[in-house]
Design a protein around this motif. Structure first.
Motif, mmCIF file in Angstrom:
data_model
loop_
_atom_site.group_PDB
_atom_site.id
_atom_site.type_symbol
_atom_site.label_atom_id
_atom_site.label_comp_id
_atom_site.label_asym_id
_atom_site.label_seq_id
_atom_site.Cartn_x
_atom_site.Cartn_y
_atom_site.Cartn_z
ATOM 1 N N GLY A 17 0.830 -1.195 0.000
ATOM 2 C CA GLY A 17 0.000 0.000 0.000
ATOM 3 C C GLY A 17 0.863 1.241 0.000
ATOM 4 O O GLY A 17 2.094 1.174 0.120
ATOM 5 N N VAL A 18 0.218 2.408 -0.117
ATOM 6 C CA VAL A 18 0.919 3.688 -0.124
ATOM 7 C C VAL A 18 0.064 4.732 0.572
ATOM 8 O O VAL A 18 -1.151 4.781 0.388
ATOM 9 N N PHE A 66 -7.330 2.834 2.853
ATOM 10 C CA PHE A 66 -7.023 1.820 3.871
ATOM 11 C C PHE A 66 -6.508 2.429 5.162
ATOM 12 O O PHE A 66 -6.590 1.816 6.222
ATOM 13 N N SER A 67 -5.956 3.652 5.090
ATOM 14 C CA SER A 67 -5.392 4.268 6.291
ATOM 15 C C SER A 67 -5.567 5.773 6.237
ATOM 16 O O SER A 67 -5.358 6.401 5.201
ATOM 17 N N VAL A 68 -5.964 6.350 7.381
ATOM 18 C CA VAL A 68 -5.935 7.795 7.583
ATOM 19 C C VAL A 68 -4.872 8.032 8.645
ATOM 20 O O VAL A 68 -5.048 7.670 9.806
ATOM 21 N N GLN A 77 -15.372 6.090 5.566
ATOM 22 C CA GLN A 77 -14.479 5.000 5.170
ATOM 23 C C GLN A 77 -14.366 4.020 6.344
ATOM 24 O O GLN A 77 -13.335 3.947 7.016
ATOM 25 N N PRO A 78 -15.419 3.265 6.610
ATOM 26 C CA PRO A 78 -15.435 2.415 7.815
ATOM 27 C C PRO A 78 -14.348 1.342 7.835
ATOM 28 O O PRO A 78 -14.019 0.833 8.904
ATOM 29 N N ASP A 79 -13.776 1.004 6.680
ATOM 30 C CA ASP A 79 -12.721 -0.009 6.655
ATOM 31 C C ASP A 79 -11.332 0.589 6.840
ATOM 32 O O ASP A 79 -10.343 -0.154 6.902
ATOM 33 N N ALA A 80 -11.227 1.913 6.903
ATOM 34 C CA ALA A 80 -9.921 2.555 7.064
ATOM 35 C C ALA A 80 -9.469 2.473 8.520
ATOM 36 O O ALA A 80 -10.265 2.658 9.439
ATOM 37 N N VAL A 81 -8.187 2.215 8.711
ATOM 38 C CA VAL A 81 -7.617 2.299 10.054
ATOM 39 C C VAL A 81 -7.121 3.727 10.284
ATOM 40 O O VAL A 81 -6.637 4.384 9.359
ATOM 41 N N PHE A 98 -4.534 2.401 -1.090
ATOM 42 C CA PHE A 98 -4.239 3.832 -1.018
ATOM 43 C C PHE A 98 -4.670 4.387 0.326
ATOM 44 O O PHE A 98 -5.763 4.101 0.822
ATOM 45 N N GLY A 99 -3.789 5.209 0.922
ATOM 46 C CA GLY A 99 -4.088 5.859 2.185
ATOM 47 C C GLY A 99 -3.724 7.332 2.139
ATOM 48 O O GLY A 99 -3.006 7.793 1.240
#
Length: 468
Positions: free
Chosen positions: A50-51, A139-141, A171-175, A100-101
């Motif tokens: 990921g990035v 995927f990430s914040v 984005q409920p799946d984002a960590v 993508f994050g």
């Protein structure tokens, strides 16, 4: 996801700064050669999954055309004012199979409402909403708490809970990482890892203000290599004493940069980290129950430098070679039913890793269920027997973390001419522990779990042959 990339790019790249002061002329942003596919291809060659892009750093310049400020790429000459770096990177990531994050700095040295309280929170939430609704799955914040204005500067008390609620809704799946409740900062930016990393920690460690206080507070390059000696133990029984009824699952992330700085600086072109150093960090992070976030900054023309790209490619080959050297073995266990043995050990659990390599940690075939020994067994173990003596340099042990983190001590022994000698030992295991040791010629390896919190549930075990 194990290993993923950070990209620091923006106005600071053009001005050769780490922390821009804001209000730089947008005309300075014109990376004529910007090639997001080149960035993503370079990261993927290293085996990243990921990035995360710095969509806005502390200077406030936005890499997308935000509706709530003019200090963006839309005011620059790049792409005729119609460009969107965030869109180009997000699209390239998905084209090449990376997640993508986003990084959106809560500190903004340009926005006039910064320091005003709710008005600035409204501004920040508006930008966060744009990033979470325009560019597909995130995927990430990634949030930090930097605020370097000092006692006489502006002070904004960030409404973290409001920010988290926006992420959860959109984005409920984002960590939510670092200054967030999902993924924990390891505590330094040097790539240093703890001897034992525990994912189960006291809830107090989720306090975003505490993390912010320990974040970088000045534009000082020494912070990137600073390693504190405190907080080395966050999850042992001693560390959890008094918090047993208020624990959280808060796994760690190790972050560092391939260069001394986070943004590209021509003066650092000769200071790119070596493959050996990065591979050592990889083994200790990905092999130490942590994610590994490696920053690779593009230059002011919008391309990752050839030196950095070459190091990433060699790192990817090094990682892939490491996993390719796992040794086929006949596995037996000291407790559990024979059916458990056949399912758990002779059919390795496959998972995606370096360069997209699907690696099963034992011989292919069979099932993918984890192995749970008898509850009463005080010393469960797994023996990997080889067809002939092999030179072994590492053993990989993985818990089934859907059941928590339970192993408190594991010992690895090797057999040579009928005699067993200790090769390595560790305390925390978690998602994955890679135990390395000087190459040893053995015909079998025994992995024993000697201390646990409840019955251990082991997902994978493997022995790695020494490099020739």
């Amino acid at each position: 996801m194990e290993f993923y990339g950070f990209i620091h790019f923006g106005m600071n790249t053009m001005t050769d700064r780490e922390w821009g002061e804001g209000h730089d002329d947008p005309a300075a942003f014109d990376p004529a050669g910007l090639d997001a596919d080149q960035w993503i291809t370079a990261l993927k060659s290293a085996g990243m999954t990921g990035v995360i892009l710095t969509c806005k750093h502390h200077d406030g310049f936005c890499l997308w055309p935000s509706d709530v400020t003019t200090y963006t790429v839309a005011s620059s000459p790049w792409r005729g004012g119609r460009g969107d770096v965030v869109a180009e990177v997000a699209d390239a990531a998905w084209r090449h199979g990376l997640r993508f994050g986003i990084y959106l700095s809560p500190w903004d040295r340009t926005e006039a409402s910064y320091g005003s309280g709710t008005a600035y929170d409204d501004f920040y939430v508006a930008q966060l909403t744009e990033l979470l609704t325009r560019y597909g799955p995130v995927f990430s914040v990634w949030l930090d708490g930097a605020n370097g204005e000092g006692p006489n500067g502006k002070r904004q008390v960030y409404d973290w809970e409001r920010y988290y609620a926006v992420v959860r809704e959109l984005q409920p799946d984002a960590v939510i990482s670092v200054c967030g409740p999902d993924v924990r900062w390891c505590g330094n930016e040097a790539g240093d890892t703890r001897p034992d990393e525990w994912s189960v920690v006291p809830r107090a460690l989720q306090d975003a203000e505490r993390i912010a206080d320990r974040s970088q507070q000045a534009d000082d390059g020494t912070f990137a290599r600073l390693v504190r000696s405190d907080d080395r133990d966050l999850g042992s029984r001693a560390a959890l004493a008094g918090h047993e009824d208020d624990l959280v699952w808060y796994p760690a992330e190790v972050n560092t940069s391939i260069r001394p700085g986070w943004f590209h600086h021509p003066a650092e072109d000769a200071a790119v980290r070596s493959v050996d150093e990065l591979f050592t960090i990889y083994l200790r992070a990905v092999g130490g129950n942590s994610g590994f976030l490696l920053n690779v900054p593009p230059d002011r023309d919008g391309r990752m430098p050839d030196t950095d790209v070459a190091v990433l490619e060699r790192l990817g080959r090094r990682i892939e070679d490491f996993w390719a050297r796992r040794i086929a073995a006949t596995a037996t266990v000291s407790s559990g039913t024979p059916g458990d043995v056949a399912t758990a050990w002779l059919g390795g659990a496959g998972f995606a890793g370096a360069a997209g390599l699907a690696r099963s940690l034992l011989a292919p075939g069979g099932g993918r269920e984890p192995w749970r020994p008898d509850d009463a067994d005080p010393r469960p173990g797994v023996t990997l027997a080889f067809a002939r003596p092999r030179s072994v340099e590492a053993v990989v042990v993985c818990e089934d973390i859907t059941q928590g983190q339970r192993i408190e001590h594991v010992v690895v022994r090797g057999r040579r001419a009928g005699r067993w000698t200790t090769l390595a030992a560790a305390n925390a295991v978690g998602y994955q522990r890679i135990l390395t040791f000087p190459p040893a010629e053995v015909d079998a390896v025994l992995v024993e779990v000697t201390e646990t919190r409840d019955t251990p549930v082991v997902a994978r075990v493997a022995a790695i042959e020494a490099a020739s």
